[in-house]
Design a protein around this motif. Structure first.
Motif, PDB file in Angstrom:
ATOM      1  N   ARG A 191      66.071  17.772  93.237  1.00 60.18           N
ATOM      2  CA  ARG A 191      66.534  16.662  92.404  1.00 60.18           C
ATOM      3  C   ARG A 191      65.594  15.463  92.535  1.00 60.18           C
ATOM      4  NH1 ARG A 191      71.292  16.793  93.969  1.00 60.18           N
ATOM      5  NH2 ARG A 191      71.198  15.208  95.614  1.00 60.18           N
TER       6      ARG A 191
ATOM      7  N   GLU B 266      62.347  16.130  90.648  1.00 64.27           N
ATOM      8  CA  GLU B 266      62.536  16.050  89.201  1.00 64.27           C
ATOM      9  C   GLU B 266      62.714  14.617  88.736  1.00 64.27           C
ATOM     10  OE1 GLU B 266      62.975  17.101  85.226  1.00 64.27           O
ATOM     11  OE2 GLU B 266      62.113  18.162  86.932  1.00 64.27           O
TER      12      GLU B 266
ATOM     13  N   GLU C  52      55.905  18.227  77.786  1.00 59.62           N
ATOM     14  CA  GLU C  52      57.299  17.784  77.733  1.00 59.62           C
ATOM     15  C   GLU C  52      57.510  16.781  76.626  1.00 59.62           C
ATOM     16  OE1 GLU C  52      60.682  15.102  78.361  1.00 59.62           O
ATOM     17  OE2 GLU C  52      58.536  14.604  78.353  1.00 59.62           O
TER      18      GLU C  52
ATOM     19  N   TYR D 107      56.339  20.391  81.253  1.00 63.50           N
ATOM     20  CA  TYR D 107      57.702  20.709  80.826  1.00 63.50           C
ATOM     21  C   TYR D 107      58.485  21.417  81.929  1.00 63.50           C
ATOM     22  CZ  TYR D 107      61.403  22.108  77.550  1.00 63.50           C
ATOM     23  OH  TYR D 107      62.604  22.276  76.906  1.00 63.50           O
ATOM     24  N   ASP D 108      57.830  21.695  83.055  1.00 60.45           N
ATOM     25  CA  ASP D 108      58.494  22.382  84.168  1.00 60.45           C
ATOM     26  C   ASP D 108      59.625  21.530  84.740  1.00 60.45           C
ATOM     27  OD1 ASP D 108      56.641  24.344  83.847  1.00 60.45           O
ATOM     28  OD2 ASP D 108      55.394  23.739  85.542  1.00 60.45           O
ATOM     29  N   LYS D 109      60.693  22.186  85.140  1.00 57.84           N
ATOM     30  CA  LYS D 109      61.800  21.519  85.822  1.00 57.84           C
ATOM     31  C   LYS D 109      61.721  21.825  87.315  1.00 57.84           C
ATOM     32  CE  LYS D 109      63.512  20.149  81.904  1.00 57.84           C
ATOM     33  NZ  LYS D 109      63.401  18.743  81.483  1.00 57.84           N
ATOM     34  N   TRP D 110      61.894  20.823  88.139  1.00 62.04           N
ATOM     35  CA  TRP D 110      61.786  20.979  89.577  1.00 62.04           C
ATOM     36  C   TRP D 110      63.144  21.024  90.271  1.00 62.04           C
ATOM     37  CZ3 TRP D 110      57.323  21.653  92.530  1.00 62.04           C
ATOM     38  CH2 TRP D 110      56.134  21.680  91.790  1.00 62.04           C
ATOM     39  N   LEU D 111      64.221  21.088  89.491  1.00 60.87           N
ATOM     40  CA  LEU D 111      65.546  21.239  90.077  1.00 60.87           C
ATOM     41  C   LEU D 111      65.643  22.605  90.749  1.00 60.87           C
ATOM     42  CD1 LEU D 111      67.649  19.780  87.134  1.00 60.87           C
ATOM     43  CD2 LEU D 111      67.056  18.649  89.279  1.00 60.87           C
TER      44      LEU D 111
END
Length: 428
Positions: A359, A362, A139, A346-350
């Motif tokens: 939320r 993240e 990221e 770089y993963d999004k956890w949303l």
């Protein structure tokens, strides 16, 4: 000779297999991050306020007039940084942004090479493509290029500083660090603790002298110079509750009581001080290990405990993460890599399905990642200290590492002749 290296061949060893697999992945990832992802439009744009400030500076207009009530990126560089980055506005914004992306990309590639050299790896080693791929999928590198931030150049300067510090070229090491302080203030200033405890006093001449000299030089050239000190600097010392992964930032966002926020910050601060003391007392002779781990702890603590910590600042932890290749690394355990995943992925956890949980994951993963990393380092060092004390191996300046981490120690020990075992001893 170079073209022969590109000739398709069937790998015969594990190292060749890894090299043949990793180099294409690494190179294509670099090309994608630089020429596709970075050039594409992104909502977060760190470059425009910097370009506008440079343009205002060159045209003798006010520079420090940002709207701090907005969540959009604001111009926060000190006057010395304004002076140094002002050439950005000599060309039109689009070409200037592309040039800035390329400069950052080249700085990151130079930093990658310097990091390999720091740990005695060559470009022919498996470590070269593995490190390059790890950096550019993270990221921190991805968003530094996409947001067009200057952190890539600062990271290169940090690696130059470490190399020169190890070579005892103190004045030049101070130049490298001084330029980062001149551009972005106190972000890397905690690294001054390293030359301080190592007695490399000349570093301070240039590390502090360059920012002071550049600020004095910028003084008559910036029409609203005082505004930085009266308006921008107080804002920098405040803890905002958005885009802020520091403890105080997330505590403000979630409405955590002030006493509990301070309890967390003080507790982590104590762990940091103990870790720094153990590293200095028992590992300072192991220079690469000591400097890389100390720098990582100092910067992580500054991001986590200070008023502002943003995820892409994690770039400056790469030297510490690279110590995993050392036999006595503090990071050869799974909790350390859970922590690293938190602030490097770089993963999004949303989540569309579980919005509240997604939320929270993240927003908190960077904070928890930095915190867990500091806890892991403290626990590993603490465990080694207690084991060494039990074994009677405590000695200032001597490593806490057990002998199995350093086979060469066993070879250097004098041979001891043991008396024949008695029957009682044998039965025992």
């Amino acid at each position: 000779m170079f073209l022969r290296q590109l000739e398709p061949r069937t790998a015969r060893t594990t190292a060749e297999v890894l090299n043949f697999a990793l180099w294409p992945l690494a190179i294509l990832t670099v090309l994608h991050r630089v020429f596709i992802n970075a050039v594409n439009y992104h909502i977060t744009n760190d470059f425009t306020p910097v370009y506008n400030a440079s343009l205002a500076f060159l045209n003798h207009r006010p520079v420090y007039n940002a709207n701090f009530s907005s969540t959009d990126p604001a111009y926060l560089y000190p006057p010395s940084g304004t002076l140094l980055i002002s050439p950005l506005a000599l060309i039109d914004p689009e070409k200037s942004r592309w040039a800035f992306i390329l400069v950052n990309a080249m700085a990151l590639l130079l930093a990658w090479y310097l990091l390999l050299k720091l740990f005695n790896y060559t470009l022919n080693s498996v470590a070269a493509p593995a490190l390059l791929l790890a950096m550019f999928v993270s990221e921190t590198v991805t968003n530094t290029l996409a947001f067009t931030n200057i952190n890539g150049c600062l990271f290169m300067a940090m690696l130059v500083f470490i190399h020169l510090l190890l070579k005892r070229r103190d004045l030049w090491a101070g130049v490298a660090l001084g330029l980062t302080i001149a551009v972005k203030g106190p972000l890397l200033a905690p690294l001054l603790l390293i030359p301080l405890v190592r007695g490399q006093w000349k570093v301070f001449i240039t590390a502090l002298g360059i920012p002071v000299a550049l600020n004095l030089l910028a003084w008559p050239l910036i029409v609203d110079y005082k505004q930085f000190w009266t308006r921008t600097l107080p804002y920098l010392s405040e803890a905002r509750d958005y885009f802020n992964s520091a403890i105080v930032g997330n505590a403000g966002y979630y409405g955590v009581a002030e006493w509990l926020t301070w309890t967390m910050r003080i507790t982590v601060g104590v762990l940091v001080l103990i870790s720094l003391w153990l590293l200095y007392r028992y590992y300072r002779e192991d220079e690469v290990f000591y400097i890389c781990n100390t720098s990582g702890i100092l910067i992580t603590a500054a991001m986590l405990l200070g008023p502002l910590g943003q995820m892409y600042y994690s770039m400056f932890l790469f030297p510490m993460l690279m110590t995993v290749v050392l036999r006595n690394s503090l990071l050869r355990n799974w909790p350390a890599w859970v922590a690293i995943f938190g602030f490097m992925s770089y993963d999004k956890w949303l989540s569309d399905r579980w919005q509240s949980i997604g939320r929270d994951l993240e927003y908190l993963r960077t904070t928890f990642g930095w915190g867990l990393l500091l806890i892991v380092v403290f626990c590993v060092l603490g465990d080694r200290y207690l084991a060494a004390r039990r074994d009677g191996r405590l000695e200032a300046g001597k490593s806490l590492d057990p002998a199995w981490m350093h086979p060469e120690w066993v070879a250097d020990e004098p041979e001891v002749t043991l008396a024949p075992r008695t029957k009682a001893a044998a039965s025992y």
